[in-house]
Enzyme design. Structure first.
Site, PDB file in Angstrom:
ATOM      1  N   HIS A  21      -8.347  -5.164   4.514  1.00 53.14           N
ATOM      2  CA  HIS A  21      -8.178  -3.869   4.714  1.00 53.14           C
ATOM      3  C   HIS A  21      -6.403  -3.548   4.295  1.00 53.14           C
ATOM      4  O   HIS A  21      -6.269  -3.722   3.212  1.00 53.14           O
ATOM      5  CB  HIS A  21      -8.496  -3.612   6.275  1.00 53.14           C
ATOM      6  N   ASP A  45      -4.018   9.053   4.538  1.00 48.79           N
ATOM      7  CA  ASP A  45      -4.397   7.396   4.815  1.00 48.79           C
ATOM      8  C   ASP A  45      -3.321   6.450   4.547  1.00 48.79           C
ATOM      9  O   ASP A  45      -2.352   6.547   5.349  1.00 48.79           O
ATOM     10  CB  ASP A  45      -5.617   7.163   3.617  1.00 48.79           C
ATOM     11  N   ASN A  46      -3.075   5.557   3.498  1.00 47.21           N
ATOM     12  CA  ASN A  46      -2.064   4.943   3.251  1.00 47.21           C
ATOM     13  C   ASN A  46      -0.869   5.500   2.845  1.00 47.21           C
ATOM     14  O   ASN A  46      -0.918   6.463   1.902  1.00 47.21           O
ATOM     15  CB  ASN A  46      -2.588   3.560   2.644  1.00 47.21           C
TER      16      ASN A  46
END
Length: 354
Positions: A114, A268-269
């Site tokens: 992940h 998100d990231n």
């Protein structure tokens, strides 16, 4: 009278359920459509067909990709293939992705990577930290990168009760890191209930061999995490709240919130441009399309660049956006020397020259 009470209670329960469902749709931005923002010099990266959820780039231009994530409730284009770590040398004239060998003894069959993060020690040793979900459990794997052999030497598996639902990680030492828990629970049903009820129980944990502690909490769903180039601030993406939190890091590794940047997308990231401190964000314009996959109406992609986040009015620029015709479900965007890499939850990856 008893029947009236029962009907009344049922009506209240249904109203509450309806309100929660509507709130969840709003948090998922279920009605949002994205307008395309194209970049002229882009191509899909060969060899990445089933997701590249996170990307981290070393100062020498070596980029690491975590590929092949399987997650409950998410689509997968390669459900029976284990995940892996790929590497690309961005200093090459025509960079290509290569899979890194992993040392014997590590369970490759259940590898489900992940979030990832790298750390360079004082002796120039490179460590790669990988959030792993073997059989949908939660561990953090620490590897030593051996560049001459294009391989990863597995050093340690970290498990802890304070890491029940790890999403992303930012390394701050050879065995030290901050990690986000996107849920308080590890059980899939309880996770769903937690999300549905909007409990805001997600948190950030600091881990070292000598101390493990919760250092920030109260997030809807803590997701991407990263650190500023001067090591003073930790940035946390709250994906369902559409926010980026800026937290000050103290000498005891505790965190204090300084500000929150509100956005109109599911963040998100987070990747940091070390030369400028700009934050590059892989975003999901419409989260519902991620979980209810329709090949005729796929999830879209969006990349934001955030400049001067500590100022009163940070500059937010949409660098790339696509309706899913090229790239589906962007989860990360990382830059190096005029090159942009965009990864996805379960689709392809894009290489662009800015």
């Amino acid at each position: 009278m008893g029947r009236l009470v029962a009907v009344g209670l049922l009506g209240i329960a249904l109203a509450l359920l309806g309100e929660r469902l509507l709130a969840l749709r709003n948090r998922l931005k279920a009605s949002r459509e994205v307008e395309s923002v194209d970049l002229p010099h882009c191509h899909l990266i060969k060899g990445i067909e089933a997701g590249s959820e996170d990307i981290d780039i070393l100062p020498n231009g070596l980029a690491f990709f975590s590929v092949g994530l399987k997650f409950p409730g998410l689509h997968s284009f390669a459900p029976d293939k284990p995940g892996g770590i790929l590497m690309m040398d961005l200093k090459e004239e025509k960079p290509r992705a290569r899979e890194l060998r992993i040392s014997r003894g590590f369970d490759l069959a259940s590898f489900n990577p992940h979030g990832i993060s790298t750390f360079i020690d004082n002796d120039d040793t490179v460590y790669l930290f990988v959030v792993n979900h073997p059989e949908f459990k939660n561990t953090v794997e620490i590897f030593k990168f051996e560049e001459a052999e294009n391989s990863l030497l597995h050093l340690k598996t970290v498990k802890h009760e304070l890491l029940p639902s790890v999403n992303d990680i930012t390394a701050v030492g050879p065995a030290h890191f901050y990690a986000t828990n996107d849920h308080y629970f590890s059980d899939p049903f309880l996770k769903y209930l937690e999300t549905y009820l909007n409990l805001h129980w997600a948190n950030v944990v600091y881990y070292s061999p000598n101390e493990v502690k919760v250092v920030a909490e109260g997030f809807d769903s803590a997701n991407g995490i990263n650190i500023s180039p001067d090591d003073k601030y930790i940035y946390v993406a709250d994906i369902l709240a559409h926010e980026i939190h800026v937290l000050e890091k103290h000498t005891n590794m505790n965190l204090t919130q300084l500000k929150v940047l509100e956005l109109d997308t599911l963040v998100d990231n987070l990747s940091i441009d070390p030369s400028s401190g700009d934050i590059w964000v892989g975003c999901h314009p419409n989260g519902q399309k991620l979980f209810v996959y329709d090949p005729n109406n796929p999830p879209s992609s969006e990349v934001l660049r955030i400049q001067n986040i500590l100022s009163e009015k940070p500059t937010v620029t949409t660098v790339y956006a696509n309706n899913g015709s090229v790239l589906q479900g962007s989860s990360v965007a990382s830059v190096y020397d005029g090159k942009l890499l965009i990864g996805t939850l379960y689709h392809r990856a894009l290489y662009c020259e800015l």
